[in-house]
Design an enzyme around this catalytic site. Structure first.
Site, mmCIF file in Angstrom:
data_model
loop_
_atom_site.group_PDB
_atom_site.id
_atom_site.type_symbol
_atom_site.label_atom_id
_atom_site.label_comp_id
_atom_site.label_asym_id
_atom_site.label_seq_id
_atom_site.Cartn_x
_atom_site.Cartn_y
_atom_site.Cartn_z
ATOM 1 N NE ARG A 154 -0.730 5.031 8.841
ATOM 2 C CZ ARG A 154 -2.013 4.833 9.153
ATOM 3 N NH1 ARG A 154 -2.433 5.081 10.364
ATOM 4 N NH2 ARG A 154 -2.848 4.368 8.238
ATOM 5 C CG HIS B 234 -1.577 -1.072 5.972
ATOM 6 N ND1 HIS B 234 -2.131 -0.076 6.745
ATOM 7 C CD2 HIS B 234 -1.749 -0.672 4.691
ATOM 8 C CE1 HIS B 234 -2.592 0.885 5.952
ATOM 9 N NE2 HIS B 234 -2.378 0.552 4.700
ATOM 10 C CG ASP C 245 -0.700 4.046 5.386
ATOM 11 O OD1 ASP C 245 0.211 4.531 6.083
ATOM 12 O OD2 ASP C 245 -1.893 4.062 5.730
ATOM 13 C CB CYS D 122 -0.906 -0.008 1.233
ATOM 14 S SG CYS D 122 -2.064 1.388 1.274
ATOM 15 C CB CYS E 224 -5.746 -0.554 4.622
ATOM 16 S SG CYS E 224 -5.412 0.061 2.956
HETATM 17 ZN ZN LIG Z 1 -3.400 1.164 3.021
#
Ligand SMILES: [Zn+2]
Length: 212
Positions: free
Chosen positions: A46, A98, A44, A42, A101
Site C-alpha cells: 500500500r 508508514h 508494504d 517498507c 506498519c
Molecule cells: Zn510496513
C-alpha cells in the site's frame, strides 16, 4: 480474467500511454539513469513510492524491506547505498515508514517466528530503546504508530553512521538524509527529521509526534 493477465494488459496500456505522451520516453530511459533520490521504504504494497510522489521512471532509486530497517551488515542494502552515493551521486536519501506498519506491529507484539522474527531484530531494538515512551501509550494503534515514528528516527541514525554516508559527509558533497512517515488514511507524507553533514548524531532528538 486472471489477476496475472490483468497485470500484463495494464503494462501494455501504460507503455502505449507513455509513448502517446512522449514518443521519446523509452529512448531516454534506455540511455540515462540519473535519479536524484534513494528511497528506503517498507515492502508494504500500500506504500508505493513512485505513485505517492508522482515520480516518473528514473526519478527514484528504490530499496524496500519489511519495516524499512537499516542493518549495516545487510549486503543488499549496502550495495544499493554504495551505488546510489558513489555512482549515481544522489544528493538525497529518504527513509519512509508508514503508520499501521505490520512489521512494526509484529515486533511490538512478538507474534512472529522464524526469518521474519530474525529480520525484525532491529525493530525490537527500537522498542527496547524507547520502551518507556511506547508502553505509556494505549495499546494498539497508538503504540504501533509512535513506534513507526521512532523507528524512522533510529534507522536514519543507523544510515547516517554507515561508512558510505560518512565518506560523502566528509567529502563535502551535498547529501541530506530525510526521515518521513506515510499515512495510509489520507495519503500524506509527513516529514519527521533530516540529517546532513553538520548534524551531531549524538544529539539528534526524537521527532515530534505528528499523528496522535
Ligand atoms: Zn510496513
Amino acid at each position: 480474467m486472471k489477476e496475472i493477465d490483468q497485470l500484463l494488459l495494464a503494462n501494455r496500456a501504460w507503455s502505449a500511454e507513455m509513448l502517446c505522451e512522449n514518443p521519446q520516453f523509452f529512448n531516454r530511459n534506455v540511455t540515462e539513469h540519473r535519479p536524484v533520490f534513494l528511497w528506503i521504504g517498507c515492502s508494504d504494497s500500500r506504500v508505493a513510492p513512485d505513485q505517492m510522489t508522482q515520480a516518473a521512471p528514473g526519478g527514484l532509486f528504490v530499496h524496500r524491506n519489511i519495516a524499512n530497517l537499516v542493518y549495516p551488515d545487510d549486503r543488499n542494502l549496502m550495495a544499493v547505498l554504495e551505488y546510489a552515493l558513489n555512482v549515481l551521486e544522489v544528493p538525497h536519501v529518504v527513509i519512509c515508514g508508514h503508520y499501521g506498519c505490520g512489521g512494526i506491529q509484529a515486533a511490538l507484539e512478538g507474534t512472529v517466528e522464524g526469518p521474519i522474527a530474525d529480520w525484525l531484530d532491529h525493530a525490537r531494538q527500537v522498542l527496547n530503546d524507547h520502551r518507556r515512551e511506547i508502553e505509556a501509550l494505549p495499546a494498539g494503534d497508538e503504540q504501533v504508530n509512535r513506534m513507526v515514528e521512532v523507528n524512522v528516527r533510529d534507522q536514519l541514525l543507523h544510515l547516517a553512521g554507515t561508512a558510505p554516508v560518512q565518506q560523502v559527509f566528509a567529502s563535502g558533497r551535498p547529501l541530506t538524509l530525510h526521515g518521513w512517515v506515510y499515512d495510509l488514511r489520507d495519503g500524506h507524507i509527513k516529514p519527521l527529521m533530516r540529517i546532513d553533514r553538520d548534524t551531531v548524531l549524538a544529539e539528534v532528538p526524537k521527532p515530534e509526534r505528528v499523528l496522535l
